[in-house]
Design a protein around this motif. Structure first.
Motif, PDB file in Angstrom:
ATOM      1  N   VAL A 127      32.451  45.448  42.504  1.00  0.00           N
ATOM      2  CA  VAL A 127      32.496  44.038  43.135  1.00  0.00           C
ATOM      3  C   VAL A 127      33.221  44.341  44.303  1.00  0.00           C
ATOM      4  N   THR A 128      34.359  45.095  44.351  1.00  0.00           N
ATOM      5  CA  THR A 128      35.110  45.191  45.480  1.00  0.00           C
ATOM      6  C   THR A 128      34.128  45.808  46.841  1.00  0.00           C
ATOM      7  N   LEU A 131      32.067  42.834  48.150  1.00  0.00           N
ATOM      8  CA  LEU A 131      32.697  42.109  48.729  1.00  0.00           C
ATOM      9  C   LEU A 131      33.394  42.374  49.901  1.00  0.00           C
TER      10      LEU A 131
END
Length: 281
Positions: A127-128, A131
């Motif tokens: 996710v990091t 994003l």
């Protein structure tokens, strides 16, 4: 005794090389000095030192001395050739750095799981990475702020520069580009302009001393989460510095072969540094 001396010398050389890569990488757009420090196993010891600077002060200074000297060498001595390479041979320089970072990712992955790894940590990394990549693409295309070049702006630039060390994955060079301070800063470093260097240094020191304790506390309670977050940011920032297709205009077969060779050389350097880190840790 001779074996211990050889090991000590090798340790010193390794830390100098790490510092050199951190210093030179810190001025490369898209690269974070803190992320490189994490990759080379120096981030946590550095935060521990800065968050309680009086504890084992002499021992810590001696430990980080070769790192600091290497960082200064990378920052001041290599600033000119790196800037020249980015202006005239950006594809080759960037792929060399990408190779070196990719080569160290296995070591960073291993470090991230040192205190355990669960499914949620892998999710944090993915996710990091997604994003952060999306944010960097947006910022590169939309952020362009003109900031006056004065003492206040250089203090601000120093704060941004130090933030890249305290918050691994944050690329100070990118943010300096957004504020149109990157080129003047690198020019000031190359020409040893102390009206730039002194306020930048002051701003950096203040931020480091103010926020290192906070980062240490966060790492004490969420070590695995922090390092998997760092891993995600490193993946995103490595992808974002890949040269744009327009930079390959006029490339021939030999140019592409040279790109592959430079990438592989960087990859081997990164793996070598990672293995030495595990051997001499």
């Amino acid at each position: 005794m001779k074996e211990n001396n050889n090991k000590g010398l090798m340790n010193w050389i390794i830390k100098f090389l790490k510092g050199m890569l951190i210093g030179s990488g810190a001025i490369l757009p898209g690269v974070s000095g803190g992320a490189l420090a994490a990759i080379f196993g120096l981030y946590q010891p550095l935060i521990n030192f800065l968050s309680n600077i009086r504890n084992n002060f002499i021992n810590n200074v001696m430990f980080f001395l070769p790192v600091g000297l290497g960082g200064l060498f990378g920052l001041f001595v290599l600033a000119t050739p790196i800037d020249y390479g980015l202006r005239f041979f950006p594809v080759f320089v960037l792929w060399g750095f990408i190779g070196a970072i990719v080569g160290t990712l296995p070591s960073l992955y291993k470090e991230a799981g040192r205190e355990g790894r669960e499914t949620r940590h892998i999710v944090i990394t993915i996710v990091t990475a997604v994003l952060m990549f999306a944010f960097l693409v947006y910022a590169n295309n939309n952020l362009n702020i003109d900031m006056a070049q004065n003492t206040v702006s250089w203090l601000f630039a120093g704060a941004i520069f130090a933030s890249g060390m305290i918050v691994p994955g944050l690329s100070p060079s990118n943010f300096l580009i957004y504020f149109n301070l990157y080129q003047p800063l690198t020019e000031g470093i190359r020409t040893l302009d102390f009206s730039v260097i002194i306020p930048v240094s002051i701003g950096a020191v203040v931020v480091v001393l103010l926020f290192s304790k906070l980062m240490r506390k966060i790492m004490d309670v969420a070590y695995a989460g922090v390092f998997h977050f760092i891993l995600g940011v490193v993946i995103a920032s490595t992808a974002i510095i890949a040269p744009a297709l327009s930079l390959y205009e006029g490339f021939g077969v030999m140019d592409y072969i040279l790109v592959v060779v430079i990438f592989l050389a960087g990859l081997l350097l990164g793996r070598w540094m990672g293995k030495l880190e595990e051997r001499y840790k």
